[in-house]
Design a protein around this motif. Structure first.
Motif, PDB file in Angstrom:
ATOM      1  N   ALA B 116       0.889  -1.479   0.042  1.00  0.00           N
ATOM      2  CA  ALA B 116      -0.004   0.178  -0.319  1.00  0.00           C
ATOM      3  C   ALA B 116       0.798   1.264  -0.098  1.00  0.00           C
ATOM      4  O   ALA B 116       2.245   1.464   0.701  1.00  0.00           O
ATOM      5  CB  ALA B 116      -0.521   0.256   1.535  1.00  0.00           C
ATOM      6  N   PRO B 117       0.738   2.048  -0.839  1.00  0.00           N
ATOM      7  CA  PRO B 117       2.124   3.785  -0.822  1.00  0.00           C
ATOM      8  C   PRO B 117       1.343   4.410   0.129  1.00  0.00           C
ATOM      9  O   PRO B 117       0.295   4.207   0.834  1.00  0.00           O
ATOM     10  CB  PRO B 117       0.448   4.095  -2.079  1.00  0.00           C
ATOM     11  CG  PRO B 117      -0.664   3.413  -2.195  1.00  0.00           C
ATOM     12  CD  PRO B 117      -0.707   2.514  -2.122  1.00  0.00           C
ATOM     13  N   PRO B 118       2.314   4.614   1.119  1.00  0.00           N
ATOM     14  CA  PRO B 118       2.367   5.900   1.942  1.00  0.00           C
ATOM     15  C   PRO B 118       1.410   7.238   1.948  1.00  0.00           C
ATOM     16  O   PRO B 118       0.990   7.742   2.566  1.00  0.00           O
ATOM     17  CB  PRO B 118       4.136   6.000   2.154  1.00  0.00           C
ATOM     18  CG  PRO B 118       4.240   5.767   1.273  1.00  0.00           C
ATOM     19  CD  PRO B 118       4.079   5.269  -0.011  1.00  0.00           C
ATOM     20  N   CYS B 119       1.566   7.728  -0.041  1.00  0.00           N
ATOM     21  CA  CYS B 119       0.929   8.830   0.407  1.00  0.00           C
ATOM     22  C   CYS B 119       0.397   8.204  -1.052  1.00  0.00           C
ATOM     23  O   CYS B 119       0.835   7.897  -2.223  1.00  0.00           O
ATOM     24  CB  CYS B 119       2.056   9.807  -0.192  1.00  0.00           C
ATOM     25  SG  CYS B 119       3.569   9.713  -0.909  1.00  0.00           S
ATOM     26  N   GLY B 120      -0.525   9.593  -1.844  1.00  0.00           N
ATOM     27  CA  GLY B 120      -0.738   9.252  -3.290  1.00  0.00           C
ATOM     28  C   GLY B 120      -1.809   7.905  -3.221  1.00  0.00           C
ATOM     29  O   GLY B 120      -2.252   7.414  -2.060  1.00  0.00           O
TER      30      GLY B 120
END
Lengths: 202, 311
Positions: B116-120
């Motif tokens: 899972a991306p940390p941002c976006g």
């Protein structure tokens, strides 16, 4: 004519009525202003989508204001006959609303030439305008959750053919076996802007 | 140019093992068909897809995968260069951590996994040679509203990869501004229907934050904030819509249209986000706050390519 901005990617040209929209669209469709990538005619407006790397809003506005559409001109993309079985669930209601009766609705629908003014709602859903305003009826107060593909319908000043099964609030007067949208056809939309249509009772 | 010696395999394909919440094939869409009722569609963050393609030597308009909130797992066959841009998911190749924003070699049979991306919100995976599904109306993009193009990917799908054209670009790492944490500033041009709203509504739009709600997808993002009050209540005849339009239904809560937006709409548009900031909007997650700042259509156009340099 009012010209309104849509960020840096479009100009919305607002006109007095659909006839003016069609006249301007007819003028621009074969030679759009430089940098215009898409045109969306609608009931009172013509949206010009532009590529902000190739042009800007001022340049496109100048180009639009420099053309002089011929009053009453409509885009002409050819003729089409659409066979219709007039058995729609709302045919009786439309007969009552218009005072024409069921036979009168059929005769009024088949006796005029319709022009596809624009598409929207779904791929291949054309909004057709006629020359006789006696068939102008409001939408149904409660939209149907399912209208079958091929349903021929009326709403406001428009008639149309549902390209695929979908929800819909138009008054259904009949059905056709003609397919308005077919990806294996080029172009896939049968009822594209400028097509003149005669409905024929089958 | 012919393919390089390390890419001779006859079978270039990705086996999909898992997709996360939504993975679709996207390119730059189908411009020019709006008059038929067909929207442009294409990558929600088009600049991110262009960058991913440049990193592996594809044409910028090549088809890649748009991955929403990570979770993609694919096994590559034939030996493939890949690059991930947009939301910077943690990624591994056969368990070895690799970096986004750089070309990466996926050996024959290796598995690529995205966390899972940390941002976006949306990541773009370009594969050298491009995703080679059959185009529909000139594009391989999935239009989720119109139902055009390939279906969203599912586990068990096999995704064909094309034959590389141009040489690899020799870029090690792209330095770009990634998606934003916290508040996202978006430049808007007021209109086309600002005259349908009260002065207070326009002030609120340009000064108050609007939260991205969970009711957001490729069609648009439903926002929550101070209600935008209309100054007139007649019905607007449907009119053409642009990507980035802030359309305001009777609830007063705006919807920000993204790539798969309807071609026409019947609610007034108070303002629209400029082309150069659409990617930032498409990367905002539910719960993030948006702030709208006013610009003019010409200033918006001049900055249409900010933040996408490849050094």
């Amino acid at each position: 004519m009012r010209v309104l901005p849509c960020a840096d990617v479009g100009l919305l040209v607002e006109l007095a009525d659909l006839d003016e929209v069609l006249a301007l669209y007819a003028e621009l469709v074969d030679a759009p202003p430089r940098g215009v990538v898409d045109m969306v005619p609608a009931a009172r407006t013509l949206l010009l989508r532009l590529d902000p790397h190739r042009t800007d809003a001022h340049e496109v506005e100048r180009a639009v204001r420099s053309v002089s559409p011929r009053p009453g001109a409509r885009p002409d993309a050819g003729h089409l006959e659409v066979p219709v079985t007039y058995d729609g669930e709302d045919l009786a209601e439309v007969g009552r609303l218009t005072g024409l009766g069921e036979r009168g609705v059929v005769e009024t629908h088949t006796s005029q030439e319709w022009t596809v003014a624009f598409c929207g709602f779904a791929p291949g859903f054309g909004y057709l305008v006629g020359t006789d305003d006696r068939l102008h009826v409001p939408r149904r107060t409660t939209p149907r959750t399912k209208v079958p593909a091929g349903a021929v319908a009326l709403a406001g000043e428009f008639t149309g053919v549902y390209p695929r099964e979908s929800p819909g609030g138009w008054q259904l007067i009949g059905h056709t076996t003609v397919q308005p949208w077919d990806l294996d056809r080029d172009p896939p939309a049968l009822l594209q802007p400028g097509i003149r249509v005669r409905f024929v009772e089958s | 140019m012919v393919s390089v010696a390390s890419e001779p395999s006859p079978r270039r394909v990705l086996d999909v093992l898992a997709t996360g919440p939504l993975t679709t094939v996207q390119d730059l869409g189908r411009p020019g068909l709006a008059a038929l009722g067909v929207g442009q569609s294409g990558a929600a963050d088009a600049e991110a897809l262009r960058l991913a393609n440049r990193l592996v030597g594809n044409p910028e308009d090549g088809a890649g995968l748009e991955i929403t909130f990570g979770g993609l797992e694919v096994r590559g066959h034939g030996g493939l260069y890949v690059a991930l841009t947009g939301a910077p998911c943690p990624m591994t190749v056969d368990g070895r951590q690799v970096a986004p924003y750089a070309p990466e070699w996926l050996p024959d049979g290796a598995t690529l996994r995205l966390g899972a991306p940390p941002c976006g919100l949306r990541s773009y995976l370009a594969v050298r040679g491009g995703i080679d599904v059959p185009p529909v109306l000139g594009s391989r993009a999935t239009d989720t509203l119109a139902g055009l193009g390939p279906s969203p990917l599912g586990a068990g799908d096999q995704v064909p990869v094309g034959v590389p054209g141009a040489a690899m670009p020799g870029v090690d790492l792209a330095t770009v501004r990634g998606p934003e944490h916290g508040e996202v500033r978006l430049r808007v041009v007021v209109g086309p229907r600002d005259d349908w709203f009260t002065a207070a509504a326009l002030r609120a739009l340009l000064s108050e934050p609007y939260e991205v709600t969970a009711e957001s997808n490729r069609v648009g993002m439903r926002l929550a904030g101070q209600a935008l009050e209309r100054s007139r209540d007649d019905e607007l005849p449907s009119e053409g819509m642009v990507c980035g339009a802030l359309q305001v239904p009777p609830s007063g809560q705006p919807t920000l249209f993204l790539a798969d937006h309807p071609v026409t709409g019947g609610y007034p548009v108070i303002a629209a986000v400029v082309a150069g900031d659409i990617g930032l909007a498409a990367q905002a997650r539910p719960g993030q706050l948006l702030r709208f700042t006013r610009t003019t259509s010409l200033e918006g156009g001049r900055n249409a390519h900010r933040g996408t340099r490849v050094d």
